[in-house]
Scaffold this motif. Structure first.
Motif, PDB file in Angstrom:
ATOM      1  N   ILE A 492       0.839  -1.205   0.000  1.00 57.46           N
ATOM      2  CA  ILE A 492       0.000   0.000   0.000  1.00 57.46           C
ATOM      3  C   ILE A 492       0.868   1.247   0.000  1.00 57.46           C
ATOM      4  O   ILE A 492       0.583   2.226  -0.700  1.00 57.46           O
ATOM      5  CB  ILE A 492      -0.944  -0.024   1.221  1.00 57.46           C
ATOM      6  N   SER A 508      -8.124   5.245  -6.735  1.00 56.16           N
ATOM      7  CA  SER A 508      -8.703   4.171  -5.929  1.00 56.16           C
ATOM      8  C   SER A 508      -7.823   2.932  -5.976  1.00 56.16           C
ATOM      9  O   SER A 508      -7.191   2.631  -6.999  1.00 56.16           O
ATOM     10  CB  SER A 508     -10.104   3.798  -6.433  1.00 56.16           C
ATOM     11  N   ILE A 509      -7.813   2.212  -4.851  1.00 61.22           N
ATOM     12  CA  ILE A 509      -7.183   0.897  -4.753  1.00 61.22           C
ATOM     13  C   ILE A 509      -8.274  -0.112  -4.437  1.00 61.22           C
ATOM     14  O   ILE A 509      -9.150   0.144  -3.606  1.00 61.22           O
ATOM     15  CB  ILE A 509      -6.113   0.875  -3.647  1.00 61.22           C
ATOM     16  N   LEU A 511      -8.117  -3.904  -3.081  1.00 56.94           N
ATOM     17  CA  LEU A 511      -7.226  -4.940  -2.559  1.00 56.94           C
ATOM     18  C   LEU A 511      -8.013  -6.231  -2.371  1.00 56.94           C
ATOM     19  O   LEU A 511      -9.076  -6.235  -1.749  1.00 56.94           O
ATOM     20  CB  LEU A 511      -6.630  -4.490  -1.224  1.00 56.94           C
ATOM     21  N   ALA A 527      -2.139   3.312   5.988  1.00 55.60           N
ATOM     22  CA  ALA A 527      -3.120   4.110   5.242  1.00 55.60           C
ATOM     23  C   ALA A 527      -3.360   5.447   5.930  1.00 55.60           C
ATOM     24  O   ALA A 527      -3.477   6.493   5.267  1.00 55.60           O
ATOM     25  CB  ALA A 527      -4.428   3.333   5.115  1.00 55.60           C
ATOM     26  N   ILE A 539      -9.283   3.277  -0.481  1.00 54.28           N
ATOM     27  CA  ILE A 539      -8.874   1.875  -0.438  1.00 54.28           C
ATOM     28  C   ILE A 539     -10.104   1.014  -0.170  1.00 54.28           C
ATOM     29  O   ILE A 539     -10.694   1.068   0.922  1.00 54.28           O
ATOM     30  CB  ILE A 539      -7.817   1.627   0.650  1.00 54.28           C
ATOM     31  N   GLY A 561      -9.142   3.810   4.937  1.00 57.07           N
ATOM     32  CA  GLY A 561      -8.971   4.263   3.558  1.00 57.07           C
ATOM     33  C   GLY A 561     -10.219   4.859   2.951  1.00 57.07           C
ATOM     34  O   GLY A 561     -10.249   5.115   1.734  1.00 57.07           O
TER      35      GLY A 561
END
Length: 752
Positions: A492, A508-509, A511, A527, A539, A561
């Protein structure tokens, strides 16, 4: 700023301009009352209208002018005249420590002598409440006798007091040499300078700085968070005692460093005595050419001695959490952060960013000069410049982070979690709109968990965020494996360097993971710290067949996040979760308000703030006696480099500049012999054409353009490459004289 050569400024008669930049010009001047030549730095009129800047300037100039030490460059005078503010300094013959280093380690004796002199200067300044804030090789002058003089006290702090350079946040300095507390915007004392001196010690001992990164942000984060790479891993011949001195100098916590520069110098001296082997040889250092010093600033000291801890290096040092940063202000924190770092990169040249006024190192003449053959006959051509990220038709930036640790081989409804993730991610990536910027970062896929230390570093950006990234993601997913540890937090943190941060973008992530962090801090802590840095991305997290403990950790990460958490206990669950999150990312971007614009405009090329021609090496295919390549960067239009003409070179004469690092080259200007001191040399000694080539570090031509040079004297020509490169090659054809031809000045404007 207009050229003031030949004019009067108070009691000083300005002789000629030695260099200039966007924020100041430096002149060689004559002071009749003392019958001496001095260097005068003249600030632009813009700053004169701001009372706060003027008050700061007067206060700090007064303090620095009272610093009297053999290893501190003296400021003789300061004042205001004819609407300008100026500083008067000693004119020094010599170069800088940066000129001596040039990417190579120095002998131990030279290292000890340099640190000893600088430590004396720093202890003297610190005892008077003055912190330098920008210790780096370029601010350390080396005169013709090899004596070091420290310049630029406080110039970084003075820079941000200017109305033109006010940026929210308190970071001032140069990222490569900044202390952790300086990067975090904390109050500074002399131990911050000791850290920067430690970076220089590392560089003198190994030939390179300890941390390198593609961005200033990456550098700053490494100083705060990354373990110190062992100096002996770069230079195996270093004595262990010297390595210990370097490690203590570069302790992340200032309480663990040497508490005074003198203490550091004493420890270094003892380490060098242990490490020296009798060789019976003497190292001779050649003096370097004229250098003009810069300006200074005071800050109160607050020493807090403590017992030092044992030094540790990369691989043994615990990872440090990133504390809060004083950068972010509302939604524009990340943009201000980037703006501030661009400023930071050039703070050492705040008052005169073009290096012509900084240093003119000796040229290295190597003959013959090899030429990269032009890609076409000498007709006007232009290669495509290195692309600049688009200003923004689409603003969706999405990075998937996929857990490929060994636990992903566990079965979920008769299939491995990995195979489920591969199939679903492939399907959902294919369904993304074609203009979305998408990328993929993976961890745990190459190194088995039994090799714990290496597996915790097994993180790869397999597909950088890009338009059209879906296809390379699909190609890569088919062959991936799962076998390693779970360095989720570090993945991250690294993702923070993958995005383009502008107010218009939505970053944007998503995961996908099935396990707990096994290598570092809690991912939610990382984060949170990234948010405090002003790094703006959301996130979202999907837990694939997770237990209660893992679910709680992953939910904390999503909550911190500002994203959404989904449980997925089957392939169908993962399909729905990923489809929902993809839709959410796109809708969020579409609903984000966009500032109205009258018409789309292309992203402008960055403006140059440094003249890189003044550093690095020069080579020429031939040289007419007495007119060396060095004359093409001495800042004097009355002198020129001359080749030996077509009688020696044949049909082409070549002039090559090789820089000390990769730079964004914004402009290249070749100035003709039009003002040569010998009037007869102004005409009849030019060329018909010049081809400019920019080469990258691998020697590949990344830009080429040819310009005609009609008439005599030749016209001045300026090119706008807009590429990253390290070498510039000028190929001249059409000699006006068979035995002589050249030009007055080469200027290479780069962005630093």
């Amino acid at each position: 700023m207009e050229d003031l050569s030949g004019k009067q400024l108070g009691q000083y008669k300005l002789d000629r301009r030695l260099g200039r930049g966007g924020m100041a010009s430096v002149y060689k001047a004559y002071q009749p009352g003392t019958d001496r030549h001095v260097a005068i730095k003249i600030l632009p009129r813009d700053d004169m209208g701001d009372p706060n800047f003027l008050n700061r300037f007067r206060q700090e100039a007064r303090i620095i002018a009272n610093l009297e030490h053999p290893h501190i460059l003296p400021v003789y005078d300061y004042g205001e005249a004819n609407g300008y503010t100026f500083l008067v300094m000693r004119l020094v013959e010599g170069g800088t420590l940066a000129d001596l280093l040039r990417g190579r380690p120095l002998p131990l004796e030279r290292i000890g002598k340099t640190i000893s002199q600088l430590a004396e200067a720093l202890d003297y300044a610190h005892s008077r409440g003055v912190v330098h804030r920008d210790i780096k090789p370029g601010n350390i002058l080396v005169d013709a006798n090899g004596r070091c003089l420290l310049s630029d006290f406080g110039i970084a702090k003075m820079a941000v007091s200017s109305p033109q350079y006010t940026v929210t946040g308190s970071f001032v300095g140069t990222p490569q040499y900044a202390s952790p507390e300086q990067a975090l915007g904390k109050d500074l004392d002399g131990r911050s300078d000791i850290y920067s001196l430690g970076v220089i010690l590392y560089e003198m001992a190994t030939g390179k700085v300890p941390y390198e990164a593609d961005t200033p942000m990456g550098l700053v984060i490494k100083h705060v968070n990354e373990p110190l790479p062992a100096p002996s891993s770069v230079n195996p011949s270093l004595p262990p005692a010297l390595e210990s001195v370097i490690a203590r100098s570069l302790a992340k916590d200032r309480r663990d460093r040497f508490q005074t520069a003198g203490e550091m110098a004493s420890a270094l001296s003892a380490a060098i005595v242990q490490g020296l082997q009798p060789t019976g040889q003497q190292t001779v250092f050649e003096p370097i050419s004229t250098y003009i010093e810069r300006l200074p600033t005071p800050i109160p000291l607050a020493h807090a001695p403590s017992e030092p801890r044992l030094p540790t290096f990369e691989g043994t040092q615990p990872r440090r959490r990133l504390p809060a940063w004083i950068w972010a202000v509302g939604g524009t924190g990340a943009l201000l952060f980037c703006t501030a770092l661009i400023l930071v990169a050039s703070l050492g040249s705040r008052l005169f960013p073009l290096a012509l006024m900084d240093k003119t190192p000796s040229a290295t003449l190597l003959q013959p000069v090899s030429l990269v053959e032009p890609t076409s006959t000498p007709t006007p051509t232009r290669m495509s410049p290195t692309p600049i990220p688009p200003a923004g038709s689409d603003t969706i930036f999405l990075e998937y982070i996929l857990d490929a640790s060994g636990s992903m081989l566990e079965l979920l409804q008769g299939q491995t979690k990995l195979s489920i993730a591969q199939a679903v991610l492939s399907e959902r990536v294919s369904a993304l709109p074609p203009d979305v910027h998408v990328g993929l970062r993976v961890y745990g896929h190459r190194v088995p968990y039994q090799q714990e230390e290496q597996s915790c570093k097994d993180i790869e950006l397999v597909v950088p965020i890009q338009v059209g990234g879906a296809n390379p993601i699909l190609d890569w997913l088919a062959s991936m494996q799962a076998q390693g540890m779970t360095p989720m937090s570090e993945a991250i943190r690294l993702a923070a360097e993958d995005f383009t941060f502008t107010p218009a973008n939505t970053n944007s992530i998503i995961l996908i993971s099935d396990g707990l962090e096994t290598c570092g801090d809690d991912p939610s802590d990382v984060a949170r710290y990234l948010q405090e840095l002003g790094i703006d991305f959301t996130i979202h997290v999907i837990g694939l067949g997770v237990d209660d403990e893992t679910r709680e950790q992953l939910k904390r990460l999503a909550d911190t996040g500002k994203g959404v958490y989904h449980d997925a206990n089957s392939e169908e669950d993962l399909q729905k979760a990923l489809a929902d999150l993809n839709t959410l990312v796109i809708q969020t971007a579409l609903e984000k308000p966009v500032l109205p614009t009258e018409a789309p405009t292309p992203t402008p090329l960055p403006e140059p703030n440094f003249d890189a021609a003044s550093e690095g090496q020069l080579q020429a295919s031939s040289t007419y006696p007495g007119y060396s390549p060095e004359m093409a960067r001495d800042g004097d239009l009355a002198t020129s480099w001359f080749s030996a003409g077509s009688k020696v070179d044949g049909s082409t004469s070549v002039f090559r500049w090789t820089g000390i690092q990769d730079d964004w080259i914004a402009s290249i200007t070749v100035i003709s012999n039009r003002e040569h001191i010998v009037p007869d040399y102004r005409t009849g000694f030019g060329f018909g054409l010049v081809t400019i080539q920019v080469l990258d570090a691998s020697g590949t031509v990344v830009y080429e353009e040819t310009a005609e040079l009609p008439g005599t004297p030749d016209p001045d020509v300026t090119f706008k490459p807009g590429v990253t490169g390290r070498e510039v090659v000028l190929t001249f054809t059409g000699h006006e004289s068979p035995d002589c031809g050249g030009f007055a000045e080469l200027q290479i404007g780069v962005v630093r």
